[in-house]
Design an enzyme around this catalytic site. Structure first.
Site, short mmCIF file in Angstrom:
data_model
loop_
_atom_site.label_atom_id
_atom_site.label_comp_id
_atom_site.label_asym_id
_atom_site.label_seq_id
_atom_site.Cartn_x
_atom_site.Cartn_y
_atom_site.Cartn_z
N LYS A 254 -23.07 -0.39 -16.16
CA LYS A 254 -24.21 0.25 -16.82
C LYS A 254 -24.72 -0.66 -17.93
CE LYS A 254 -25.40 4.12 -19.96
NZ LYS A 254 -24.97 5.42 -20.55
N ASP A 259 -30.02 2.92 -25.90
CA ASP A 259 -30.15 4.30 -25.44
C ASP A 259 -30.58 5.19 -26.60
OD1 ASP A 259 -30.04 6.73 -24.22
OD2 ASP A 259 -27.84 6.81 -24.05
N LYS A 266 -31.90 11.26 -29.18
CA LYS A 266 -30.61 11.41 -29.87
C LYS A 266 -30.87 11.64 -31.37
CE LYS A 266 -27.72 8.50 -26.94
NZ LYS A 266 -26.77 9.55 -26.53
N ASP A 277 -24.68 0.39 -25.39
CA ASP A 277 -24.72 1.14 -24.13
C ASP A 277 -24.82 0.21 -22.91
OD1 ASP A 277 -24.37 3.69 -23.17
OD2 ASP A 277 -26.51 4.13 -23.05
N ASP A 336 -31.40 11.97 -21.70
CA ASP A 336 -30.30 11.22 -22.31
C ASP A 336 -29.13 11.03 -21.34
OD1 ASP A 336 -28.98 9.84 -24.27
OD2 ASP A 336 -28.43 11.60 -25.45
N GLU A 338 -28.99 9.23 -18.81
CA GLU A 338 -29.68 8.17 -18.07
C GLU A 338 -28.73 7.22 -17.37
OE1 GLU A 338 -28.83 7.90 -21.11
OE2 GLU A 338 -27.95 5.89 -21.11
N ARG A 340 -26.08 7.73 -15.51
CA ARG A 340 -25.82 8.10 -14.12
C ARG A 340 -27.04 7.83 -13.24
NH1 ARG A 340 -24.44 14.04 -16.24
NH2 ARG A 340 -23.90 12.74 -18.02
N1 BES Z 1 -24.69 6.46 -23.72
C1 BES Z 1 -24.49 7.85 -23.82
C2 BES Z 1 -23.02 8.21 -23.97
C3 BES Z 1 -22.44 7.98 -25.34
C4 BES Z 1 -22.72 8.84 -26.38
C5 BES Z 1 -21.58 6.93 -25.55
C6 BES Z 1 -22.16 8.62 -27.62
C7 BES Z 1 -21.00 6.74 -26.78
C8 BES Z 1 -21.29 7.58 -27.82
C9 BES Z 1 -25.02 8.56 -22.59
O1 BES Z 1 -26.15 7.99 -22.03
C10 BES Z 1 -25.38 9.94 -22.99
O2 BES Z 1 -26.23 10.09 -23.82
N2 BES Z 1 -24.72 10.93 -22.41
C11 BES Z 1 -24.95 12.30 -22.74
C12 BES Z 1 -24.98 13.10 -21.48
C13 BES Z 1 -25.45 14.51 -21.67
C14 BES Z 1 -26.92 14.53 -22.07
C15 BES Z 1 -25.25 15.29 -20.38
C16 BES Z 1 -23.82 12.74 -23.66
O3 BES Z 1 -22.69 12.30 -23.49
O4 BES Z 1 -24.09 13.50 -24.57
ZN ZN Z 2 -26.39 6.00 -22.32
MN MN Z 3 -27.92 8.63 -22.97
#
Ligand code: BES
Ligand code: ZN
Ligand code: MN
Length: 488
Positions: A254, A259, A266, A277, A336, A338, A340
Site C-alpha cells: 500500500k 492519507d 481525518k 501511509d 478514509d 482507501e 483496501r
Molecule cells: N491509513 C489508515 C490507517 C491508520 C490510521 C494507520 C491511523 C495508522 C494510524 C487507513 O487508511 C484508515 O484510515 N483506516 C480507517 C478505516 C475505517 C475508516 C474503516 C481506520 O482505521 O480508521
Molecule cells: Zn490509509
Molecule cells: Mn485512510
C-alpha cells in the site's frame, strides 16, 4: 564492506563488550588479565548489571587500547539468544551514532548459528544509522564507524557479513522512503526512485501511469486518486533469480503517499503521520531490492500501488460506487478506508503472474494499533501453510506477526445494498479483520496473506521521536531467504 571478523582484540576507537548478568570476567577470554581486572573494578561498583539493552560508554579505561569502551547488557547467560543480541546491539547503535569513533570492535559471546548471529548483530547495530535531517539547511555531520569487526572464531563468515549489510541497507532504504515528507514523495517521485533502484539492481521495472491504470480498469485505485492533483502510479519490480517457469512470490504494498482521509477527513491531530501511509510500498520495494542483492534463487515481484488520498471537488464521496478491476462493484461508505481500495485492484492485477504466494503489506487500520500495539504485525490470510511460514519468519527475524481470524461470519459485515461489497463494516467491531475480509474477496485465486503494519511501521508521536522503523522488511527478507533455502 564495513563489517569484518577478527580473531583478536586490536587497538580501535571503540571496543564494545557484551556482559551477562553476574558476568564472570575470567570468561572474557579475548581480554588480558589486566583488562579483565579493570573491567571487574567497574562491574564491582554495581551500576552496570548487564540487563538486556543496558549500555555504558566509558573513556580512558585502564589497560585498554581503545579510546572508548562500551559495555552492553546481554541479560541472563542461560537465556542468551538472537533476541538478546537484537536488544543489545540496537542500544549500542544509538550510542555509536553519537560518538565520533571511526572504527569499532565488538566482543560478544557466539550463539550456535554464526551466520544468523552476524547477520542479526549487523542489522540491529545499523538500526540507528539513519538520517532524517536532509531537509535542514545545515544538517549536522553524521558519524558512523567505517570499520566494525566482530572478535571471535567465526567460520564461513564472509557471506553472513555481506548479507547482514545488504539487509541493513534495505531496511534503511525503506526507512528513508518512508521518512521523506509527502511533498517530496509523491506517487510519481516514488515511482521514479523505484525505477532508479531497479535499474541499478538490474531488475525489470514497469511503471503504470494514470492512463495505463485506466486501460487496466483499476477503478478503485483511480477512485482514491481522483481527489488529488497528484496522479497515481503502480510500480512493478521483477527479480528473476530462478527459471522463468518458477512461480514468483509477489509482494504488494500500500503506497498512499498521504492519507488525509479524503472527504471522510481525518481529525487534525497527528495527521502529519499519514505521510507514513506508504510504508507498505516502501517495504516491498526494499525487499525486492534485497532479494536481488542477495542473489536469492527465487522469483520475486514487488507491486507498489501509489496514490494520494485528498478531499477536493473531484474527490470520491461517501456512498459513491466504484467498479474494481475484478468487475466487482464497491460502495465507498468511508473515503478514509482507501487502502483496501487501492489494494483490491492490485490483488486482481497480480493474478496474471500465477503467483506461488501473494503477501500484501499495508498500514491498513488504526484498529490494529489497539489490538497489537507496536510489537506485532497483524497477519491474516487464506492459506494456513503460508501463515505458519510467515509467523516463523517473524519469530526468527524478531519482526513478529500475530494471526487474526478471517471467519466467513465476518464477511457479512461488508455486505452492501447498493454494490457487491462495501468498503467498511456496518458496526464498530473487528475493524482490522473487516479490512482483511475485504481484501480476501479479491485474493481468491492464490495463497494469500495480509500484513497490517499500522502499529509497527513507524514510531510517534513527539516531534523528535517520529521515525519509520523499516518493518516489516526484516520479516519479508527472512521469509524470502527461507523460501530460497527450500528451493535449493
Ligand atoms: N491509513 C489508515 C490507517 C491508520 C490510521 C494507520 C491511523 C495508522 C494510524 C487507513 O487508511 C484508515 O484510515 N483506516 C480507517 C478505516 C475505517 C475508516 C474503516 C481506520 O482505521 O480508521
Ligand atoms: Zn490509509
Ligand atoms: Mn485512510
Amino acid at each position: 564492506m564495513r563489517y569484518f571478523v577478527s580473531k583478536t582484540v586490536s587497538p580501535s576507537d571503540c571496543l564494545i563488550i557484551g556482559i551477562f548478568k553476574d558476568q564472570d570476567v575470567a570468561q572474557l577470554s579475548y581480554l588480558s588479565a589486566a583488562q579483565q581486572a579493570s573491567l571487574q573494578a567497574i562491574l564491582s561498583l554495581g551500576d552496570f548489571t548487564g540487563k538486556p539493552g543496558q549500555v555504558l560508554l566509558q573513556y580512558a579505561v585502564q589497560n585498554f587500547d581503545a579510546k572508548r569502551v562500551i559495555l552492553c547488557g546481554l541479560g541472563e547467560a542461560s537465556r542468551y539468544s538472537l533476541a538478546a543480541i537484537r536488544k543489545s546491539m540496537q542500544a549500542v547503535g544509538k550510542v555509536l551514532i553519537e560518538c565520533h569513533a571511526s572504527s569499532a570492535q565488538v566482543l560478544l559471546p557466539k550463539v550456535e548459528d554464526d551466520e544468523a548471529f552476524l547477520r542479526q548483530a549487523i542489522i540491529s547495530l545499523e538500526d540507528a544509522h539513519i538520517r532524517r535531517d536532509q531537509l535542514k539547511t545545515k544538517p549536522a555531520p553524521m558519524h558512523w564507524p567505517e570499520k566494525i569487526s566482530f572478535v571471535g572464531e567465526y567460520e564461513q563468515s564472509n557471506a553472513a557479513l555481506a548479507q547482514g549489510e545488504i539487509i541493513a541497507n534495505a531496511i534503511r532504504l525503506s526507512k528513508d522512503l518512508a521518512n521523506s515528507p509527502a511533498n517530496f514523495s509523491t506517487p510519481k517521485i516514488i515511482a521514479d526512485r523505484a525505477t532508479e533502484i531497479a535499474k541499478k539492481d538490474k531488475l525489470s521495472v514497469e511503471v503504470y501511469d494514470k492512463h495505463a491504470l485506466q486501460e487496466l480498469k483499476m477503478g478503485c485505485l483511480l477512485g482514491v486518486a481522483q481527489g488529488s492533483s497528484e496522479e497515481p502510479r503502480m510500480v512493478v519490480m521483477r527479480y528473476e533469480g530462478a527459471a522463468a517457469s518458477e512461480p514468483p512470490i509477489v509482494l504488494v504494498g500500500k503506497g498512499i503517499t498521504f492519507d488525509s482521509g479524503g472527504i471522510s477527513l481525518k481529525p487534525g491531530a497527528r495527521m502529519d503521520e499519514m505521510k507514513y501511509d506508504m510504508c507498505g510500498a516502501a517495504s516491498v520495494i526494499a525487499s525486492v531490492h534485497a532479494a536481488a542483492q542477495l542473489n536469492l534463487p527465487i522469483n520475486v515481484i514487488a507491486v507498489a500501488v501509489l496514490a494520494e488520498n485528498m478531499p477536493s471537488g473531484n474527490a470520491l464521496k461517501p456512498g459513491d460506487v466504484l467498479t474494481s478491476m475484478s468487475g466487482k462493484t464497491v460502495e465507498v461508505l468511508n473515503t478514509d478506508a482507501e487502502g483496501r481500495l487501492v489494494l483490491c485492484d492490485a490483488l486482481t492485477f497480480v493474478e496474471r503472474f500465477n503467483p506461488k504466494a501473494v503477501i500484501n503489506v499495508a498500514t491498513l487500520t488504526g484498529a490494529i494499533i489497539i489490538t497489537l500495539g507496536s510489537e506485532a504485525n497483524g497477519l491474516m490470510g487464506n492459506n494456513e501453510d503460508l501463515i505458519q511460514t510467515i509467523l516463523c519468519a517473524g519469530q526468527s527475524s524478531g519482526d513478529r506477526a500475530w494471526q487474526l481470524p478471517l471467519y466467513d461470519e465476518y464477511q457479512e459485515l461488508i455486505d452492501s445494498a447498493f454494490a457487491d461489497i462495501a468498503n467498511m463494516g456496518n458496526n464498530d467491531g473487528a475493524k482490522s479483520i473487516v479490512a482483511g475480509c475485504f481484501l480476501a474477496r479479491f485474493a481468491e485465486k492464490y495463497p494469500w496473506a495480509h500484513l497490517d503494519i499500522a502499529g509497527t511501521a513507524w514510531r510517534g508521536p513527539g516531534n523528535m521521536q517520529r521515525a519509520a522503523t523499516g518493518r516489516p522488511v526484516p520479516l519479508l527478507i527472512e521469509y524470502l531467504m527461507q523460501q530460497a533455502q527450500q528451493s535449493k
